[in-house]
Every structure is written in C-alpha cells, then in structure tokens.
Design an enzyme around this catalytic site. Structure first.
Site, mmCIF file in Angstrom:
data_model
loop_
_atom_site.group_PDB
_atom_site.id
_atom_site.type_symbol
_atom_site.label_atom_id
_atom_site.label_comp_id
_atom_site.label_asym_id
_atom_site.label_seq_id
_atom_site.Cartn_x
_atom_site.Cartn_y
_atom_site.Cartn_z
ATOM 1 N N ASP A 11 24.838 51.923 51.477
ATOM 2 C CA ASP A 11 23.456 51.382 52.169
ATOM 3 C C ASP A 11 24.279 49.880 52.197
ATOM 4 O OD1 ASP A 11 21.785 49.771 53.867
ATOM 5 O OD2 ASP A 11 20.312 51.245 53.152
ATOM 6 N N LYS A 16 18.521 44.947 61.528
ATOM 7 C CA LYS A 16 18.981 43.884 60.485
ATOM 8 C C LYS A 16 20.221 42.765 61.111
ATOM 9 C CE LYS A 16 15.400 45.902 58.104
ATOM 10 N NZ LYS A 16 15.800 46.413 57.022
ATOM 11 N N TYR A 37 15.579 50.793 48.645
ATOM 12 C CA TYR A 37 14.957 50.253 49.394
ATOM 13 C C TYR A 37 13.940 51.777 49.395
ATOM 14 C CZ TYR A 37 13.539 49.684 54.710
ATOM 15 O OH TYR A 37 12.765 49.829 56.172
ATOM 16 N N ARG A 71 21.013 62.477 73.829
ATOM 17 C CA ARG A 71 20.789 62.720 72.437
ATOM 18 C C ARG A 71 22.038 62.947 71.331
ATOM 19 N NH1 ARG A 71 19.973 67.885 70.934
ATOM 20 N NH2 ARG A 71 19.505 68.881 73.231
HETATM 21 C C1 LIG Z 1 15.227 48.463 56.471
HETATM 22 C C2 LIG Z 1 15.886 48.737 55.487
HETATM 23 C C3 LIG Z 1 15.992 50.335 55.733
HETATM 24 C C4 LIG Z 1 15.513 51.281 56.991
HETATM 25 O O1 LIG Z 1 16.204 50.793 58.496
HETATM 26 P P1 LIG Z 1 15.365 50.749 60.137
HETATM 27 O O2 LIG Z 1 16.377 50.138 60.555
HETATM 28 O O3 LIG Z 1 14.334 50.047 59.165
HETATM 29 O O4 LIG Z 1 14.960 52.119 59.700
HETATM 30 C C5 LIG Z 1 16.984 50.841 54.975
HETATM 31 N N1 LIG Z 1 18.458 50.283 53.988
HETATM 32 C C6 LIG Z 1 17.813 48.878 53.889
HETATM 33 C C7 LIG Z 1 18.460 48.466 52.793
HETATM 34 C C8 LIG Z 1 16.745 48.395 55.034
HETATM 35 O O5 LIG Z 1 16.825 47.180 54.276
#
Ligand SMILES: *Cc1c(COP(=O)(O)O)cnc(C)c1O
Length: 386
Positions: free
Chosen positions: A177, A202, A105, A51
């Site tokens: 992001d 992703k 998002y 953790r």
């Molecule tokens: C999918 C996504 C997130 C969140 O990610 P998770 O792994 O689903 O928690 C945040 N920002 C963007 C731009 C995303 O495409």
C-alpha cells in the site's frame, strides 16, 4: 519523446493523454456515458461500459498511473478499500494464507478480521522491521506478502528490500500500500513489488473532494484484478475519474511541498520544550531514517507527535490551532489534525494501542499546502497555550 525517458513531473502531465486530443481539448473531457456502441467485441469484458473500467476516462488514467510508477499497467477503483479488497480477493481464495506487516491501515485491518474468516482466508501479522521472524509465519498455502510504505500513525518504514527477497525466495506475490509515500516519493515496481495500491482519496487526487483508489503493477495481475472488480462492482465513475486526472497533474508540486513543510515542522517540534516525541522518518533521530533515505525521495506530509502534557495538552493544542482542520485523512491542500486514539485507532482497545506504541495523547498532523511558516507560527502560538 518516448514516455519512459520523461521525468515523473512530465509523465504526470503528458502520459496517457489521448492522441490525437479529443476535439483538440487540452484537458481530458468527461465521457458521461454508461454504455458504448457495439463494435463487434467477442468477449464480455471487452464491451465498453463504465463498470468494466474501460471508458476513455478510465483508459487515460490507467496509462498515466502505470507510467508514473514505471509499471506495466494500472486500474482505478471506486475507493482505496475497493483497490485493497479487489486485489486481495483476486490473489487469495478459501484455504489460502497471507502474511502482512502489523499496524495496518484501519480499513484493511477490519477487512482481514471481519470478512476473511467467513471466506476461509487466513493471515498472519508480522513485525515489518524484523525479517528474521517472517519465515515462522510461512505456510504451504501462503500466496502473498503485504506491506505499507509508511505505517500510520507512527510512521515506521518496514524492511521493504527484505520483503522483496522473502517474496522471491518463496514464490509469493509482493504487494504494498503506497498511499503514504505517493508515486513521487516511491515507485514500488522499481524495487520489485508486483502490485502497488493507493487510496486515490489522499495524495493522488489531493483536494479532499473525492474517494478513489488505484492498483498499479504487473499486467497479468492487473487484468485479473480488473475482472474481480467488474464482478464486485467497485468501478470509479467518470466524473471522479476527471477530478482524479486533474489532481494528478499537480501531484509532484504538491507532494514535494508537503515533504519540505512536514520536515520543517518536524524539526521545529523536535526542538520544542513542550514536545515529548516526534515521529517522522525524515528526522535523523527516527529509527527508520536510514532506510527511508535509501528507498524514498521524501517522507510525505504526515507526522505525529506527543506532548509532555499528554491527552489534555493534545486536545488544547488541536482546539487552539487556527489552520489545521480537526479531521481524519491526509494528502489534501488543507492541513488536517487528529488524535488517532479518538479517530483512526478508536476501534482498538486502549491496551492494544499501548502495545502498538500509540499513546492516547499522540497527535497526527497531515500537512497541506499552506505556507510552512504559517503552520509553524500557528503551532508555536498553540503550544504557548498548553
Ligand atoms: C485512506 C487509506 C486507505 C483506504 O482508502 P479509501 O479511499 O478511504 O477507501 C487505504 N490505505 C491507506 C494507507 C489509507 O490511508
């Protein structure tokens, strides 16, 4: 060879790997141990425990990710949203204020609207392409500005250089992001961002088989975010660390293929008589083409488009295509297709979607690693049916 001199392809493979290799293993082993022998540590956060994000699997990933984005430090998290929430809850407390670009998002938007009011954290959404409007959003309590490198699903690129100037002028932390560009197409620290956030689910992992996240940036901030993460409990488990580590090694090959495929498909669609609009910043006709060209090395695998036949034609196309799977998410090896009004943006009212420019018939295609010719043929055949 000094890591900082290596090209990004080489850093993905070699940066952060343990030296000497553990038992000579070429691939980083999984340390499936929750706790580690006490070595005289005097601080709670120095104890080795999953953790606390400090097992060998975490440490290797942190070094690799920091090297890949040419930043000081990095932290992996249990999801992209764990990275977003731990970052924002580290930088902001009750009475503080945050400025964000609009069209965020969905998960991030939900965090602001459902959790922040209860915590006394205030925010203002601004047009990321209209820097002149930003000063009006400033308050004495503003602590940070927050951007997304490419917005979803219209693929707009905010004025990120103006964002950095704005943050510097007003003593704010600059956060982005960077999920949609990935480190292959954009390395935010080199433009001056303090923190870059990823959904590792992703492109970073790239195989649609884990949920993970990352925050990359200034060491002092990453260390504070790591403490918040330890309290909130959003650490990544060692097996997911291993899969993310493996996925990262092919990031450059995958993303460059996706850049090229998406551009090719965007050009095909833009020239097709049944298509009304295509949103991809790599197309010369996109409003942010010049900015994307200046800042990014490619525009990624996600494009969106509208058909002249509207919702009915969009649904026929999605049903008829053989290759893309009808599912949300992006950045994996399989192409995925959705109609955002029914998936990622179904939480918005029809009126709010219309104001944001998201037509109900808009289709989003996240290009995978299939041969681009096959995707173009598949699209052509499906368009003949609508
Ligand atoms: C999918 C996504 C997130 C969140 O990610 P998770 O792994 O689903 O928690 C945040 N920002 C963007 C731009 C995303 O495409």
């Amino acid at each position: 060879m000094d890591d900082s001199k290596m090209r990004i392809d080489t850093r993905l493979i070699h940066a952060g790997e343990p030296t000497p290799r553990i038992e000579g293993a070429v691939s980083m082993p999984i340390f499936q141990s929750s706790t580690y022998e006490y070595r005289g540590e005097s601080d709670y956060h120095a104890l080795r425990y999953i953790r606390l994000n400090n097992t060998p699997n975490h440490v290797a990933l942190h070094r690799k990710l920091a090297a890949v984005e040419a930043a000081e430090d990095a932290l992996v998290t249990a999801s992209g949203m764990a990275a977003v929430s731990a970052t924002l809850l580290t930088l902001l407390g009750s009475g503080d204020h945050l400025i964000l670009q609009d069209c965020l998002y969905g998960g991030t938007h939900d965090l602001l609207t459902t959790e922040f009011p209860r915590l006394g954290i205030e925010y203002t959404l601004v047009d990321g392409n209209a820097p002149a409007s930003w000063p009006a959003a400033l308050r004495s309590t503003t602590r940070a500005v927050y951007f997304e490198s490419i917005s979803n699903p219209l693929n707009r690129v905010a004025d990120l250089k103006a964002g950095i100037r704005f943050a510097r002028a007003h003593g704010l932390s600059a956060i982005i992001d960077n999920t949609f560009t990935s480190p292959i197409n954009f390395r935010p620290a080199t433009l001056g961002f303090d923190l870059s956030i990823h959904s590792g689910t992703k492109y970073l992992n790239g195989h649609s088989d884990i949920v993970a996240g990352a925050v990359i940036g200034r060491r002092e901030l990453i260390s504070r975010i790591n403490r918040t993460m330890a309290h909130l409990g959003g650490s990544l488990d060692p097996h997911a660390c291993f899969l993310l580590h493996r996925g990262l090694k092919t990031l450059a090959l995958r993303v460059r293929h996706q850049n090229e495929s998406a551009l090719r498909i965007a050009r095909f669609l833009a020239a097709h008589p049944k298509i009304a609009a295509v949103n991809y910043p790599g197309l010369e006709t996109h409003p942010d083409y010049a900015r994307a060209r200046e800042l990014f090395d490619g525009c990624g695998g996600v494009l969106s488009f509208e058909l002249k036949g509207g919702v009915a034609a969009a649904d026929t196309l999605i049903r008829t295509m053989r290759l893309p799977i009808s599912a949300p998410s992006l950045g994996g090896v399989e192409s995925l297709i959705t109609r955002p009004a029914t998936t990622s943006h179904s939480g918005m009212s029809a009126a709010a979607r219309a104001r944001a420019g998201i037509a109900d018939g808009l289709v989003r295609l996240a290009v995978g690693l299939e041969a681009p010719e096959d995707l173009v043929d598949d699209l052509g055949a499906a368009l003949a049916q609508v």
